[in-house]
Design a protein around this motif. Structure first.
Motif, PDB file in Angstrom:
ATOM      1  N   TRP A   1       0.813  -1.218   0.000  1.00  0.00           N
ATOM      2  CA  TRP A   1       0.000   0.000   0.000  1.00  0.00           C
ATOM      3  C   TRP A   1       0.847   1.269   0.000  1.00  0.00           C
ATOM      4  N   PRO A   2       1.955   1.315   0.747  1.00  0.00           N
ATOM      5  CA  PRO A   2       2.813   2.502   0.598  1.00  0.00           C
ATOM      6  C   PRO A   2       3.341   2.660  -0.837  1.00  0.00           C
ATOM      7  N   PHE A   3       3.763   1.559  -1.448  1.00  0.00           N
ATOM      8  CA  PHE A   3       4.208   1.617  -2.843  1.00  0.00           C
ATOM      9  C   PHE A   3       3.095   2.144  -3.740  1.00  0.00           C
ATOM     10  N   TYR A   4       1.931   1.560  -3.613  1.00  0.00           N
ATOM     11  CA  TYR A   4       0.807   1.897  -4.488  1.00  0.00           C
ATOM     12  C   TYR A   4       0.430   3.373  -4.345  1.00  0.00           C
ATOM     13  N   GLY A   5       0.327   3.857  -3.137  1.00  0.00           N
ATOM     14  CA  GLY A   5      -0.054   5.237  -2.905  1.00  0.00           C
ATOM     15  C   GLY A   5       1.004   6.230  -3.328  1.00  0.00           C
ATOM     16  N   ILE A   6       2.243   5.969  -2.940  1.00  0.00           N
ATOM     17  CA  ILE A   6       3.334   6.897  -3.262  1.00  0.00           C
ATOM     18  C   ILE A   6       3.583   6.940  -4.765  1.00  0.00           C
ATOM     19  N   TYR A   7       3.597   5.779  -5.403  1.00  0.00           N
ATOM     20  CA  TYR A   7       3.868   5.735  -6.837  1.00  0.00           C
ATOM     21  C   TYR A   7       2.766   6.448  -7.620  1.00  0.00           C
ATOM     22  N   ASN A   8       1.507   6.143  -7.303  1.00  0.00           N
ATOM     23  CA  ASN A   8       0.402   6.791  -8.003  1.00  0.00           C
ATOM     24  C   ASN A   8       0.392   8.292  -7.774  1.00  0.00           C
ATOM     25  N   ALA A   9       0.614   8.718  -6.536  1.00  0.00           N
ATOM     26  CA  ALA A   9       0.657  10.154  -6.242  1.00  0.00           C
ATOM     27  C   ALA A   9       1.788  10.815  -7.025  1.00  0.00           C
ATOM     28  N   GLY A  10       2.936  10.164  -7.066  1.00  0.00           N
ATOM     29  CA  GLY A  10       4.068  10.715  -7.808  1.00  0.00           C
ATOM     30  C   GLY A  10       3.783  10.853  -9.287  1.00  0.00           C
ATOM     31  N   LEU A  11       3.108   9.866  -9.851  1.00  0.00           N
ATOM     32  CA  LEU A  11       2.800   9.925 -11.276  1.00  0.00           C
ATOM     33  C   LEU A  11       1.772  11.018 -11.564  1.00  0.00           C
TER      34      LEU A  11
END
Length: 142
Positions: free
Chosen positions: A73-83
């Motif tokens: 979930w940290p990966f999913y949230g951080i990556y999507n927010a970054g994109l």
């Protein structure tokens, strides 16, 4: 989780196509703008960093089952927010380029700073993804 990765990939595919259409139609609407603009990168960023990354993640998750890892979930949230932040920066800079708007040095720095933060978040997300993949690959090999 597997379906979430697939649906996220599909969402970025749609967004990538919409970005390409927006680039083409907006530049045409603005009088056939023909110079190089960052709007042209909107399409490829959404396809490569969105659709392809999550499609590959979906395929890897089928084998390594990393979506149940605590870092998912940290990966999913951080990556999507970054994109999303990166794409917003591309969109802002591209629209101002096509319109020929003269930005102050503060405006230029703000757009660059926001895009930089988006890229930092993307890099953080990629690191989290690799940590999960390495841990699951190690567990699978054992």
């Amino acid at each position: 989780m597997k379906r979430l990765l697939l649906w996220t990939s599909f969402g970025y595919a749609i967004a990538g196509m919409a970005g390409g259409v927006f680039y083409r139609e907006f530049t045409r609407f603005m009088g056939g703008f023909s110079e190089r603009t960052t709007l042209s990168f909107l399409h490829t960023h959404l396809f490569m960093l969105g659709m392809i990354v999550f499609l590959v993640a979906f395929l890897l998750d089928r084998h390594l089952h990393f979506s149940d890892h605590k870092l998912f979930w940290p990966f999913y949230g951080i990556y999507n927010a970054g994109l999303v932040v990166t794409v917003a920066g591309l969109l802002a800079r591209g629209i101002t380029q096509v319109q020929g708007a003269a930005l102050s040095s503060g405006g230029e720095a703000a757009i660059s700073g926001v895009s930089g933060l988006g890229h930092i978040a993307l890099g953080t997300g990629i690191i989290l993804l690799f940590i999960m993949l390495l841990k699951r690959a190690k567990r699978t090999a054992a």
